[in-house]
Design a protein around this motif. Structure first.
Motif, mmCIF file in Angstrom:
data_model
loop_
_atom_site.group_PDB
_atom_site.id
_atom_site.type_symbol
_atom_site.label_atom_id
_atom_site.label_comp_id
_atom_site.label_asym_id
_atom_site.label_seq_id
_atom_site.Cartn_x
_atom_site.Cartn_y
_atom_site.Cartn_z
ATOM 1 N N ASP A 94 0.699 -1.189 0.808
ATOM 2 C CA ASP A 94 0.147 -0.124 -0.264
ATOM 3 C C ASP A 94 0.766 1.131 -0.196
ATOM 4 O O ASP A 94 0.503 2.215 -0.986
ATOM 5 N N SER A 95 2.113 1.231 0.863
ATOM 6 C CA SER A 95 2.696 2.524 1.284
ATOM 7 C C SER A 95 3.308 2.744 -0.309
ATOM 8 O O SER A 95 3.886 3.959 -0.469
ATOM 9 N N LEU A 96 3.330 2.209 -0.878
ATOM 10 C CA LEU A 96 4.052 1.648 -2.350
ATOM 11 C C LEU A 96 3.094 1.962 -3.766
ATOM 12 O O LEU A 96 4.103 2.631 -4.490
ATOM 13 N N ASP A 97 2.130 1.207 -3.097
ATOM 14 C CA ASP A 97 1.178 1.169 -4.599
ATOM 15 C C ASP A 97 0.109 2.591 -4.294
ATOM 16 O O ASP A 97 -0.586 2.841 -5.983
ATOM 17 N N PHE A 98 -0.221 2.982 -3.279
ATOM 18 C CA PHE A 98 -1.442 4.477 -3.403
ATOM 19 C C PHE A 98 -0.866 5.753 -2.857
ATOM 20 O O PHE A 98 0.655 5.482 -2.507
ATOM 21 N N HIS A 99 -0.897 6.794 -3.257
ATOM 22 C CA HIS A 99 -0.040 8.162 -3.579
ATOM 23 C C HIS A 99 -1.339 9.260 -3.939
ATOM 24 O O HIS A 99 -2.379 9.226 -4.162
ATOM 25 N N ASP A 100 -0.956 9.647 -2.540
ATOM 26 C CA ASP A 100 -2.224 11.062 -2.132
ATOM 27 C C ASP A 100 -0.722 12.535 -3.242
ATOM 28 O O ASP A 100 -0.058 12.444 -3.429
ATOM 29 N N THR A 101 -2.180 12.817 -3.636
ATOM 30 C CA THR A 101 -1.646 14.291 -4.847
ATOM 31 C C THR A 101 -2.641 14.897 -5.244
ATOM 32 O O THR A 101 -3.969 14.878 -5.276
ATOM 33 N N ALA A 102 -1.080 16.178 -5.247
ATOM 34 C CA ALA A 102 -2.449 17.820 -5.237
ATOM 35 C C ALA A 102 -3.502 17.381 -6.821
ATOM 36 O O ALA A 102 -1.975 17.055 -8.214
ATOM 37 N N VAL A 103 -4.101 18.073 -7.327
ATOM 38 C CA VAL A 103 -4.819 18.075 -8.034
ATOM 39 C C VAL A 103 -4.068 18.805 -9.151
ATOM 40 O O VAL A 103 -4.929 18.384 -10.785
ATOM 41 N N TRP A 104 -4.161 19.898 -8.956
ATOM 42 C CA TRP A 104 -3.065 20.054 -9.845
ATOM 43 C C TRP A 104 -1.932 19.550 -10.115
ATOM 44 O O TRP A 104 -1.773 19.987 -11.429
ATOM 45 N N ARG A 105 -1.635 18.828 -9.629
ATOM 46 C CA ARG A 105 -0.402 17.758 -10.362
ATOM 47 C C ARG A 105 -1.394 16.905 -10.659
ATOM 48 O O ARG A 105 -0.425 16.279 -12.116
#
Length: 68
Positions: free
Chosen positions: A27-38
């Protein structure tokens, strides 16, 4: 790695800070939080890459379009 996979990986690295698009079963490698502008920047880069790639390829025939 195909040309498209290479392009997508480069976009993920540059715009999203994601090292690889390979599944690593963690999970820590396959799921990412990212900002909508990115995410928007990454989608725009993918769209532009697709347009450029499509413009450089010969037109598909009707029989090729029907293939999966």
């Amino acid at each position: 790695m195909s040309q498209i996979e290479t392009i997508l990986t480069l976009i993920a690295q540059k715009h999203l800070g994601i090292e690889t698009l390979e599944t690593r079963r963690s999970d820590s490698l396959d799921f990412h939080d990212t900002a909508v502008w990115r995410l928007k920047d990454a989608l725009e880069a993918a769209f532009k890459a697709g347009v450029e790639l499509g413009a450089s390829m010969p037109s598909a025939t009707e029989s090729e379009i029907g293939k999966d």
